[in-house]
Design a protein around this motif. Structure first.
Motif, PDB file in Angstrom:
ATOM      1  N   GLY A 158      37.057  50.557  37.919  1.00  0.00           N
ATOM      2  CA  GLY A 158      38.114  49.906  38.678  1.00  0.00           C
ATOM      3  C   GLY A 158      39.119  49.250  37.748  1.00  0.00           C
ATOM      4  N   ASP A 159      40.101  48.589  38.357  1.00  0.00           N
ATOM      5  CA  ASP A 159      41.134  47.928  37.571  1.00  0.00           C
ATOM      6  C   ASP A 159      40.517  46.830  36.716  1.00  0.00           C
ATOM      7  N   ASN A 199      41.791  35.745  42.764  1.00  0.00           N
ATOM      8  CA  ASN A 199      41.583  36.079  41.358  1.00  0.00           C
ATOM      9  C   ASN A 199      41.123  37.530  41.281  1.00  0.00           C
ATOM     10  N   PRO A 200      41.904  38.399  40.671  1.00  0.00           N
ATOM     11  CA  PRO A 200      41.527  39.816  40.647  1.00  0.00           C
ATOM     12  C   PRO A 200      40.296  40.105  39.808  1.00  0.00           C
ATOM     13  N   GLY A 260      39.162  30.707  41.297  1.00  0.00           N
ATOM     14  CA  GLY A 260      39.774  31.426  42.399  1.00  0.00           C
ATOM     15  C   GLY A 260      38.746  32.044  43.314  1.00  0.00           C
ATOM     16  N   VAL A 261      39.224  32.940  44.191  1.00  0.00           N
ATOM     17  CA  VAL A 261      38.361  33.579  45.179  1.00  0.00           C
ATOM     18  C   VAL A 261      38.563  35.087  45.105  1.00  0.00           C
ATOM     19  N   SER A 262      37.479  35.826  45.233  1.00  0.00           N
ATOM     20  CA  SER A 262      37.572  37.280  45.169  1.00  0.00           C
ATOM     21  C   SER A 262      36.270  37.890  45.665  1.00  0.00           C
ATOM     22  N   VAL A 276      31.447  37.567  48.622  1.00  0.00           N
ATOM     23  CA  VAL A 276      32.675  36.927  48.139  1.00  0.00           C
ATOM     24  C   VAL A 276      32.286  35.767  47.248  1.00  0.00           C
ATOM     25  N   TYR A 277      33.001  35.615  46.134  1.00  0.00           N
ATOM     26  CA  TYR A 277      32.763  34.510  45.211  1.00  0.00           C
ATOM     27  C   TYR A 277      33.987  33.607  45.158  1.00  0.00           C
TER      28      TYR A 277
END
Length: 545
Positions: A131-132, A171-172, A181-183, A343-344
């Motif tokens: 992935g990215d 947050n990517p 952040g959350v992602s 999700v974190y």
């Protein structure tokens, strides 16, 4: 009597990496002793199978903690993997490195070449990030596949939108330049199957003729000749099985984990005299820090009842379960192919304004009280929140001189005031996250801790009665200079005062990191392999922060 160059005790995360890397040298011979069986069990390889392996004594040590000052008399279950891959074969599969400051702190405590710039090359070397990603931080040609979630539940989308609505940014990649952040969580799952340390590292290496792996081999003591460790005694087939010995021409390496490594040291007469002598164990090498310093993340799990949306609680029951099985089998997707936390979120409690000190997870499911891993019947969603770097410390000590008796595990959750304040702040933030506008269409009511809990004392009481381990034990064979008598290994992971003996697992962490532990434990295995072989470390990677 058989002799190998290296004998590794434990085929967990670090042990698998060590076996793979050391066996790359055809001139070396390596023997791995694993107390558990092979990882054949199908529930190991189905991501949702953790619900089953959580209570399966065939692949899980299923230890129990002693009641502590803030556990309300409860004995909290302490699962650890007992199979090839160790806890990486039964864990939640989340890949989370932690913050750069975690490792810089290790270096500041006197551990040379353990700062973030030093360990980042090892993190990159072990992973195959799909992935990215930012190539400065992430690796793409390592053995361990790390993927993004491929099944985005509507409740997860609403939770992320809700976090953004109260000022927590998306947050990517929390494993890159910043954790905050959350992602969605990153996980060690590929094509719907778990990627354990055994699958990524050990199994390919087992094709080499210089690597021997013995399962059902329970180590009972180390063989010492003076101040040198020369081998391991083990039983094949459990307490009533046959006794064996294996010798190490170069080194014995303990990779049994935070509970088992100090236990084996103490059984062998290496540890605190005041623990060993009352049990009739001869003190062969006094090291007062063996087993001392235990840390773990302690998490209250806030739950809410859900309306207008199906949750995983219903999706994996009855006829719906058949559909999820089909999705997993044919496409590697659906509820059965996911981590238990999807999700974190990393954010501030207010106690540490310069960096996040709270880690929160979200899942569109809820679990029965006191029964981790067992889903509730009603629709539910859960936010678990814990302090990333607790100050409280406990210990692991022998219960008896019987090598088959479980150790005494005392974590001392929330013994320090800062830990109590931070966990309370996490519970307040969990409530706020569950009550955001994007979640309102699905939020029916708060189930736990409940709307009547509002003061700090009430939150603390709730945490005391229901919080659980996050399965992240560390710090029982602490790495650091010999000038501190409580340190057990030096910064090359050699046991202080002994020759031919190292410890390579999460027990050597000098302080808890702001993350789940599996990624860091794999990194420790990678770095240890270079130290043991005398290979030059890769160039540090210094990046702007």
């Amino acid at each position: 009597m058989e002799t190998f160059d290296y004998v590794i005790v434990g085929a967990g995360s670090a042990g698998c990496v060590l076996a793979a890397r050391l066996s790359e040298d055809p001139k070396l011979s390596i023997c791995v002793l694993e107390a558990g069986p092979s990882d054949w069990h199908p529930y190991i390889h189905i991501p949702a199978g953790f619900i089953k392996t959580f209570y399966d004594k065939n692949v899980n040590w299923l230890y129990s903690q002693e009641p502590g000052p803030y556990t309300a008399g409860r004995r909290i279950v302490a699962p650890r993997g007992k199979t090839l891959g160790g806890s990486s074969s039964i864990n939640g599969m989340v890949f989370n490195r932690g913050q750069a400051l975690d490792y810089d702190t290790w270096a500041q405590l006197g551990n040379r070449n353990w700062g973030y710039a030093d360990v980042l090359p090892y993190f990159k070397r072990l992973e195959n990030r799909v992935g990215d990603s930012d190539s400065d931080y992430r690796g793409t040609d390592g053995p361990l596949t790390v993927t993004d979630i491929n099944w985005k539940h509507p409740l997860c989308e609403a939770f992320i939108d809700g976090a953004v609505s109260i000022g927590i940014p998306r947050n990517p990649d929390y494993n890159a330049s910043t954790q905050e952040g959350v992602s969605y969580s990153q996980r060690t799952i590929a094509r719907g199957r778990r990627v354990s340390a055994a699958g990524a590292f050990l199994k390919p290496a087992m094709k080499r003729s210089n690597l021997t792996v013995r399962t059902g081999a329970h180590a009972t003591s180390l063989i010492l000749e003076g101040k040198r460790c020369v081998g391991v005694r083990y039983n094949k087939g459990g307490a009533n099985g046959s006794a064996h010995e294996v010798r190490a021409g170069k080194e014995v390496i303990l990779a049994g984990g935070t509970y088992n490594s100090p236990q084996l040291l103490q059984l062998s007469g290496i540890g605190p005299a005041d623990v060993l002598m009352p049990l009739g164990i001869e003190v062969k090498h006094e090291l007062p820090g063996v087993g001392i310093g235990l840390q773990d993340h302690y998490a209250p799990r806030s739950t809410a009842r859900v309306k207008n949306m199906r949750t995983i609680n219903e999706q994996v029951r009855g006829v719906s379960l058949l559909g999820e099985i089909a999705k997993w089998f044919f496409a590697g997707t659906g509820a059965l192919a996911q981590t238990p936390t999807m999700v974190y979120c990393f954010w501030h409690s207010g106690e540490s304004p310069d960096r996040s000190d709270l880690q929160l997870t979200f899942t569109p499911a809820s679990y029965k009280e006191g029964e981790q891993g067992k889903l509730e019947d009603e629709p539910g969603m859960t936010v678990a929140g814990w302090q990333q770097r607790p100050e409280s410390r406990g210990y692991v000590k022998l219960r008896s001189a019987d090598p088959f008796a479980p150790p005494i595990i005392q974590t001392n959750y929330l013994a320090e005031e800062i830990d109590r304040r931070t966990v309370i702040a996490g519970m307040r933030l969990s409530r706020k996250l569950l009550r955001t506008d994007p979640l309102k269409p699905y939020y029916e009511r708060e189930d736990w801790p409940g709307p009547d809990v509002n003061t700090d004392d009430e939150f603390l009481h709730a945490a005391t009665t229901r919080a659980q381990t996050t399965f992240h034990p560390a710090c029982t064979c602490i790495m650091g200079p010999a000038s501190n008598r409580m340190n057990v290994v030096d910064d090359e992971l050699r046991v202080h005062g002994l020759q031919g003996l190292r410890v390579v697992d999460a027990s050597v962490m000098p302080r808890m990191i702001s993350a789940n532990l599996n990624a860091a434990t794999l990194m420790i295995g990678e770095k240890a392999a270079d130290l043991i072989r005398g290979k030059a470390a890769p160039e540090p990677i210094v990046l702007a922060r």
